[in-house]
Motif scaffolding. Structure first.
Motif, PDB file in Angstrom:
ATOM      1  N   GLY A   7      56.666  -6.705   8.187  1.00 55.15           N
ATOM      2  CA  GLY A   7      56.974  -7.193   9.523  1.00 55.15           C
ATOM      3  C   GLY A   7      57.324  -6.188  10.587  1.00 55.15           C
ATOM      4  O   GLY A   7      58.099  -6.494  11.493  1.00 55.15           O
ATOM      5  N   THR A   8      56.776  -4.993  10.534  1.00 58.63           N
ATOM      6  CA  THR A   8      56.993  -4.007  11.587  1.00 58.63           C
ATOM      7  C   THR A   8      55.716  -3.222  11.812  1.00 58.63           C
ATOM      8  O   THR A   8      54.851  -3.165  10.933  1.00 58.63           O
ATOM      9  CB  THR A   8      58.141  -3.032  11.242  1.00 58.63           C
ATOM     10  N   ASN A   9      55.629  -2.616  12.984  1.00 58.58           N
ATOM     11  CA  ASN A   9      54.479  -1.754  13.255  1.00 58.58           C
ATOM     12  C   ASN A   9      54.858  -0.270  13.193  1.00 58.58           C
ATOM     13  O   ASN A   9      54.047   0.588  13.503  1.00 58.58           O
ATOM     14  CB  ASN A   9      53.846  -2.096  14.608  1.00 58.58           C
ATOM     15  N   ARG A  10      56.063   0.026  12.769  1.00 54.72           N
ATOM     16  CA  ARG A  10      56.481   1.425  12.632  1.00 54.72           C
ATOM     17  C   ARG A  10      55.772   2.079  11.448  1.00 54.72           C
ATOM     18  O   ARG A  10      55.655   1.504  10.382  1.00 54.72           O
ATOM     19  CB  ARG A  10      57.990   1.516  12.423  1.00 54.72           C
ATOM     20  N   LYS A  11      55.334   3.301  11.663  1.00 58.15           N
ATOM     21  CA  LYS A  11      54.636   4.048  10.616  1.00 58.15           C
ATOM     22  C   LYS A  11      55.624   4.511   9.546  1.00 58.15           C
ATOM     23  O   LYS A  11      56.757   4.853   9.853  1.00 58.15           O
ATOM     24  CB  LYS A  11      53.921   5.256  11.213  1.00 58.15           C
ATOM     25  N   ASP A  12      55.167   4.493   8.301  1.00 63.69           N
ATOM     26  CA  ASP A  12      55.949   4.978   7.155  1.00 63.69           C
ATOM     27  C   ASP A  12      57.359   4.384   7.130  1.00 63.69           C
ATOM     28  O   ASP A  12      58.339   5.074   6.884  1.00 63.69           O
ATOM     29  CB  ASP A  12      56.014   6.507   7.170  1.00 63.69           C
ATOM     30  N   SER A  13      57.439   3.083   7.360  1.00 61.09           N
ATOM     31  CA  SER A  13      58.735   2.413   7.442  1.00 61.09           C
ATOM     32  C   SER A  13      59.268   2.039   6.061  1.00 61.09           C
ATOM     33  O   SER A  13      58.512   1.924   5.092  1.00 61.09           O
ATOM     34  CB  SER A  13      58.600   1.145   8.284  1.00 61.09           C
ATOM     35  N   LEU A  41      48.083  -2.853  14.561  1.00 63.76           N
ATOM     36  CA  LEU A  41      47.503  -4.157  14.870  1.00 63.76           C
ATOM     37  C   LEU A  41      48.022  -4.626  16.226  1.00 63.76           C
ATOM     38  O   LEU A  41      49.227  -4.732  16.430  1.00 63.76           O
ATOM     39  CB  LEU A  41      47.880  -5.165  13.780  1.00 63.76           C
ATOM     40  N   ASP A  42      47.114  -4.881  17.157  1.00 68.97           N
ATOM     41  CA  ASP A  42      47.509  -5.383  18.484  1.00 68.97           C
ATOM     42  C   ASP A  42      47.691  -6.891  18.398  1.00 68.97           C
ATOM     43  O   ASP A  42      46.721  -7.630  18.252  1.00 68.97           O
ATOM     44  CB  ASP A  42      46.449  -5.029  19.524  1.00 68.97           C
ATOM     45  N   VAL A  43      48.934  -7.320  18.475  1.00 67.44           N
ATOM     46  CA  VAL A  43      49.239  -8.751  18.415  1.00 67.44           C
ATOM     47  C   VAL A  43      49.789  -9.252  19.742  1.00 67.44           C
ATOM     48  O   VAL A  43      50.381 -10.324  19.803  1.00 67.44           O
ATOM     49  CB  VAL A  43      50.227  -9.061  17.264  1.00 67.44           C
ATOM     50  N   SER A  44      49.563  -8.491  20.810  1.00 71.47           N
ATOM     51  CA  SER A  44      50.130  -8.848  22.113  1.00 71.47           C
ATOM     52  C   SER A  44      49.406 -10.005  22.789  1.00 71.47           C
ATOM     53  O   SER A  44      49.910 -10.567  23.751  1.00 71.47           O
ATOM     54  CB  SER A  44      50.125  -7.631  23.043  1.00 71.47           C
ATOM     55  N   ALA A  45      48.240 -10.353  22.284  1.00 67.03           N
ATOM     56  CA  ALA A  45      47.468 -11.474  22.840  1.00 67.03           C
ATOM     57  C   ALA A  45      46.524 -11.986  21.757  1.00 67.03           C
ATOM     58  O   ALA A  45      46.270 -11.311  20.759  1.00 67.03           O
ATOM     59  CB  ALA A  45      46.665 -11.013  24.063  1.00 67.03           C
ATOM     60  N   ARG A  46      46.008 -13.169  21.980  1.00 64.23           N
ATOM     61  CA  ARG A  46      45.023 -13.742  21.051  1.00 64.23           C
ATOM     62  C   ARG A  46      43.672 -13.077  21.325  1.00 64.23           C
ATOM     63  O   ARG A  46      42.999 -13.382  22.290  1.00 64.23           O
ATOM     64  CB  ARG A  46      44.943 -15.251  21.237  1.00 64.23           C
ATOM     65  N   LEU A  79      56.369  -9.038  14.952  1.00 66.68           N
ATOM     66  CA  LEU A  79      56.241 -10.125  13.984  1.00 66.68           C
ATOM     67  C   LEU A  79      56.206 -11.473  14.695  1.00 66.68           C
ATOM     68  O   LEU A  79      55.383 -12.329  14.386  1.00 66.68           O
ATOM     69  CB  LEU A  79      57.382 -10.070  12.967  1.00 66.68           C
ATOM     70  N   LYS A  80      57.070 -11.643  15.674  1.00 68.48           N
ATOM     71  CA  LYS A  80      57.073 -12.882  16.462  1.00 68.48           C
ATOM     72  C   LYS A  80      55.761 -13.024  17.222  1.00 68.48           C
ATOM     73  O   LYS A  80      55.180 -14.114  17.289  1.00 68.48           O
ATOM     74  CB  LYS A  80      58.265 -12.889  17.433  1.00 68.48           C
ATOM     75  N   SER A  81      55.244 -11.947  17.774  1.00 69.77           N
ATOM     76  CA  SER A  81      53.968 -11.993  18.503  1.00 69.77           C
ATOM     77  C   SER A  81      52.806 -12.364  17.591  1.00 69.77           C
ATOM     78  O   SER A  81      51.893 -13.072  18.010  1.00 69.77           O
ATOM     79  CB  SER A  81      53.673 -10.646  19.177  1.00 69.77           C
ATOM     80  N   ILE A  83      52.916 -14.381  15.056  1.00 70.47           N
ATOM     81  CA  ILE A  83      52.993 -15.830  14.902  1.00 70.47           C
ATOM     82  C   ILE A  83      52.545 -16.527  16.181  1.00 70.47           C
ATOM     83  O   ILE A  83      51.738 -17.456  16.153  1.00 70.47           O
ATOM     84  CB  ILE A  83      54.425 -16.250  14.504  1.00 70.47           C
ATOM     85  N   ASP A  84      53.039 -16.066  17.316  1.00 66.59           N
ATOM     86  CA  ASP A  84      52.751 -16.703  18.606  1.00 66.59           C
ATOM     87  C   ASP A  84      51.280 -16.651  18.994  1.00 66.59           C
ATOM     88  O   ASP A  84      50.795 -17.556  19.674  1.00 66.59           O
ATOM     89  CB  ASP A  84      53.563 -16.039  19.730  1.00 66.59           C
ATOM     90  N   ASN A  85      50.581 -15.605  18.602  1.00 65.27           N
ATOM     91  CA  ASN A  85      49.197 -15.422  19.059  1.00 65.27           C
ATOM     92  C   ASN A  85      48.150 -15.827  18.034  1.00 65.27           C
ATOM     93  O   ASN A  85      46.990 -15.436  18.130  1.00 65.27           O
ATOM     94  CB  ASN A  85      48.993 -13.979  19.527  1.00 65.27           C
ATOM     95  N   THR A  86      48.570 -16.634  17.059  1.00 67.82           N
ATOM     96  CA  THR A  86      47.620 -17.219  16.120  1.00 67.82           C
ATOM     97  C   THR A  86      47.516 -18.712  16.416  1.00 67.82           C
ATOM     98  O   THR A  86      48.283 -19.258  17.198  1.00 67.82           O
ATOM     99  CB  THR A  86      48.083 -17.025  14.661  1.00 67.82           C
ATOM    100  N   ASP A  87      46.567 -19.355  15.766  1.00 68.06           N
ATOM    101  CA  ASP A  87      46.441 -20.810  15.869  1.00 68.06           C
ATOM    102  C   ASP A  87      47.524 -21.404  14.962  1.00 68.06           C
ATOM    103  O   ASP A  87      47.324 -21.577  13.760  1.00 68.06           O
ATOM    104  CB  ASP A  87      45.049 -21.250  15.431  1.00 68.06           C
ATOM    105  N   VAL A  88      48.676 -21.691  15.545  1.00 66.57           N
ATOM    106  CA  VAL A  88      49.879 -22.041  14.796  1.00 66.57           C
ATOM    107  C   VAL A  88      49.645 -23.200  13.825  1.00 66.57           C
ATOM    108  O   VAL A  88      50.031 -23.126  12.659  1.00 66.57           O
ATOM    109  CB  VAL A  88      51.040 -22.345  15.772  1.00 66.57           C
ATOM    110  N   LYS A  89      49.013 -24.256  14.268  1.00 67.49           N
ATOM    111  CA  LYS A  89      48.826 -25.427  13.404  1.00 67.49           C
ATOM    112  C   LYS A  89      47.964 -25.109  12.197  1.00 67.49           C
ATOM    113  O   LYS A  89      48.254 -25.541  11.087  1.00 67.49           O
ATOM    114  CB  LYS A  89      48.221 -26.583  14.202  1.00 67.49           C
ATOM    115  N   LYS A  90      46.895 -24.347  12.397  1.00 70.43           N
ATOM    116  CA  LYS A  90      45.986 -24.034  11.293  1.00 70.43           C
ATOM    117  C   LYS A  90      46.546 -22.966  10.359  1.00 70.43           C
ATOM    118  O   LYS A  90      46.316 -23.007   9.153  1.00 70.43           O
ATOM    119  CB  LYS A  90      44.642 -23.547  11.833  1.00 70.43           C
ATOM    120  N   ILE A  91      47.258 -22.007  10.902  1.00 65.82           N
ATOM    121  CA  ILE A  91      47.669 -20.845  10.120  1.00 65.82           C
ATOM    122  C   ILE A  91      48.958 -21.087   9.347  1.00 65.82           C
ATOM    123  O   ILE A  91      49.067 -20.731   8.176  1.00 65.82           O
ATOM    124  CB  ILE A  91      47.829 -19.602  11.018  1.00 65.82           C
TER     125      ILE A  91
END
Length: 167
Positions: A7-13, A41-46, A79-81, A83-91
């Protein structure tokens, strides 16, 4: 199919190291899993990339394991993004989730796991009761890429066994 989300985008976390440990422990149990890292991974938009991720991984997943680091008393925005930028009902709807929090502090991201529980329940996921806080993760990793502390490994094993047996 089970997918572990680091759940993070930090490298080598530390989060990615714990996620890899979960992948390896499940593999030792004969369970094949996907490991989804949010690094790069760019999750800032769908986007078309998110839609492809849905098709290739997320739609096929019935159980998710979220490894969530503590960021300012909660979870990372990335991590929140996701979830927010996927098709919530299907995923997410009707699927099962297991939560593990990691932090360098004493609480193992308890507050963040509660926030994530609320989010996942809002999108109609079933959240397993055994949410594992892994505190002082930097000391448990001790400069390596895995945890060797027997008590922590036993707690993870019990958590995974319960999750796999959960009907």
């Amino acid at each position: 199919m089970i997918t572990i989300i680091s759940g993070t985008n930090r490298k080598d976390s530390n989060t990615s190291k714990v996620a890899e440990l979960y992948r390896r422990l499940l593999g030792d149990k004969g369970i094949a899993v996907s490991l989804l890292s949010l690094e790069g991974l760019d999750v800032s938009a769908r986007t078309p990339a998110i839609e492809q991720l849905e098709k290739d991984v997320l739609l096929k997943t019935e159980r998710f394991i979220f490894i969530a680091p503590e960021y300012n008393g909660s979870i990372p925005g990335v991590l929140k993004s996701l979830i927010d930028n996927t098709d919530v009902k299907k995923i997410w709807g009707g699927k099962k989730a297991l939560l593990t929090g990691v932090s360098t502090g004493r609480a193992g991201n308890l507050r963040g796991m509660e926030h994530l529980t609320g989010i996942l329940q809002y999108v109609k996921m079933h959240v397993h009761h055994n949410k594992l806080p892994i505190s002082v993760v930097d000391k448990l990793l001790n400069g390596t890429s895995t945890i060797s502390d027997k008590t922590t490994l036993q707690a993870i094993d019990e958590q995974l066994t319960e999750f796999l047996d959960w009907k």
